[in-house]
Design a protein around this motif. Sequence first.
Motif, PDB file in Angstrom:
ATOM      1  N   ALA A  14     -19.590 -86.050 -31.239  1.00  0.00           N
ATOM      2  CA  ALA A  14     -19.514 -87.238 -32.071  1.00  0.00           C
ATOM      3  C   ALA A  14     -18.443 -88.178 -31.532  1.00  0.00           C
ATOM      4  O   ALA A  14     -17.364 -87.739 -31.123  1.00  0.00           O
ATOM      5  N   LYS A  86     -23.098 -90.513 -33.689  1.00  0.00           N
ATOM      6  CA  LYS A  86     -22.855 -89.744 -34.901  1.00  0.00           C
ATOM      7  C   LYS A  86     -23.862 -88.597 -34.981  1.00  0.00           C
ATOM      8  O   LYS A  86     -24.931 -88.657 -34.351  1.00  0.00           O
ATOM      9  N   SER A  87     -23.557 -87.618 -35.783  1.00  0.00           N
ATOM     10  CA  SER A  87     -24.460 -86.455 -35.899  1.00  0.00           C
ATOM     11  C   SER A  87     -25.842 -86.892 -36.384  1.00  0.00           C
ATOM     12  O   SER A  87     -26.852 -86.314 -35.987  1.00  0.00           O
ATOM     13  N   SER A 121     -20.899 -82.432 -34.255  1.00  0.00           N
ATOM     14  CA  SER A 121     -19.801 -82.982 -35.052  1.00  0.00           C
ATOM     15  C   SER A 121     -18.555 -82.129 -34.931  1.00  0.00           C
ATOM     16  O   SER A 121     -18.571 -81.054 -34.337  1.00  0.00           O
TER      17      SER A 121
END
Length: 121
Positions: A14, A86-87, A121
């Motif tokens: 991330a 982002k995840s 993440s």
Amino acid sequence: QVQLVESGGGLVQAGGSLRLSCAASGSIRSINVMAWYRQAPGKQRELVAGISSGGSTNYADSVKGRFTISRDNAKNTVYLQMNNLKSEDTAVYLCKVDLTTASGYYYMDFWGKGTLVTVSS
């Protein structure tokens, strides 16, 4: 025989970046819109970004300010620069174009097979 081949996917943390490429090859006369879609497990396919032959772009709200789409018309290639991943960006990313072959056949939706992007993440 026309082909679309995506590359550049992989595993990234991330906040990291990836650059996807999609190259169209074969007997192509012209390509109009080139676009990236993505499909996450259990979710519908969604448009990420698109770019016209003239360079006009559009983006999904979820990626605005983080992703940039571009194209090289001489190489029949479209790119997707993805920053601050982002995840929730984890998905298979697919390229779609509408093109006309050298023999004049028009494909409204010509899809690649996709490349997997996994954001940890």
